[in-house]
Design a protein around this motif. Structure first.
Motif, PDB file in Angstrom:
ATOM      1  N   ARG A 102       0.875  -1.177   0.000  1.00  0.00           N
ATOM      2  CA  ARG A 102       0.000   0.000   0.000  1.00  0.00           C
ATOM      3  C   ARG A 102       0.911   1.226   0.000  1.00  0.00           C
ATOM      4  O   ARG A 102       2.122   1.121   0.106  1.00  0.00           O
ATOM      5  CB  ARG A 102      -0.913   0.007   1.231  1.00  0.00           C
ATOM      6  N   SER A 103       0.325   2.388  -0.076  1.00  0.00           N
ATOM      7  CA  SER A 103       1.145   3.598  -0.146  1.00  0.00           C
ATOM      8  C   SER A 103       2.007   3.784   1.104  1.00  0.00           C
ATOM      9  O   SER A 103       3.116   4.276   1.022  1.00  0.00           O
ATOM     10  CB  SER A 103       0.263   4.826  -0.358  1.00  0.00           C
ATOM     11  N   ASP A 104       1.503   3.357   2.268  1.00  0.00           N
ATOM     12  CA  ASP A 104       2.235   3.591   3.508  1.00  0.00           C
ATOM     13  C   ASP A 104       2.657   2.326   4.254  1.00  0.00           C
ATOM     14  O   ASP A 104       3.333   2.394   5.263  1.00  0.00           O
ATOM     15  CB  ASP A 104       1.391   4.465   4.439  1.00  0.00           C
ATOM     16  N   ARG A 105       2.253   1.146   3.773  1.00  0.00           N
ATOM     17  CA  ARG A 105       2.565  -0.077   4.493  1.00  0.00           C
ATOM     18  C   ARG A 105       2.356  -1.312   3.598  1.00  0.00           C
ATOM     19  O   ARG A 105       1.779  -1.211   2.531  1.00  0.00           O
ATOM     20  CB  ARG A 105       1.693  -0.219   5.733  1.00  0.00           C
TER      21      ARG A 105
END
Length: 155
Positions: A38-41
């Motif tokens: 995902r974008s952050d994780r």
């Protein structure tokens, strides 16, 4: 009762299987765990082993019942007939997924296009495949008995 292969809308495999189960249709959607970025994780998700396909077990006279689910588009055909999967093939897929061997890679060495090979591991263990293409990173195999084309990463 026979196992038939049903073709679903994109990303509808799990939903269609759940709906068909509510209609008392024996349904199997094999799932594997996969890590997605995902974008952050990174997250671990369950995705279908076969995109667009689920397996249903029912009598031939009850085949139209699957269309009660809006995610079901049609049956898969092989050589002009409904594609039928043998009970032992469904059991093999279930055993393979339950053993947690999904991360294992199949390694093929020095095969030529057109060679017939015997698969000795993974969900298609004990099946014969024909080498269709060889790239720098993958082998493309055809499982004629099931009508599948496999793309397998090699080292």
């Amino acid at each position: 009762m026979k196992w038939y292969v049903v073709y679903t809308k994109s990303k509808w495999e799990k939903r269609a299987a759940a709906q068909l189960t509510k209609f008392n249709i024996n349904c199997y959607c094999p799932l594997i765990k996969k890590i997605q970025q995902r974008s952050d994780r990174k997250i671990k998700v369950e995705v279908p082993l076969f995109n667009h396909y689920i397996f249903v077990q029912l009598l031939e006279k009850d085949r139209n019942m699957v269309f009660q689910s809006p995610g079901v588009l049609r049956y898969l055909f092989w050589l002009g007939k409904h594609a039928i999967v043998k009970d032992h093939e469904i059991e093999t897929i279930k055993e393979w997924l339950n053993n947690g061997d999904t991360a294992q890679e199949i390694m093929v060495m020095q095969y030529q296009i057109g060679d017939k090979i015997h698969l000795n591991s993974g969900p298609f263990c004990d099946h014969t495949a024909v080498v269709k293409d060889i790239t720098k990173t993958h082998y493309v195999l055809i499982l004629e008995s099931l009508g599948y084309v496999l793309k397998i990463k090699h080292k």
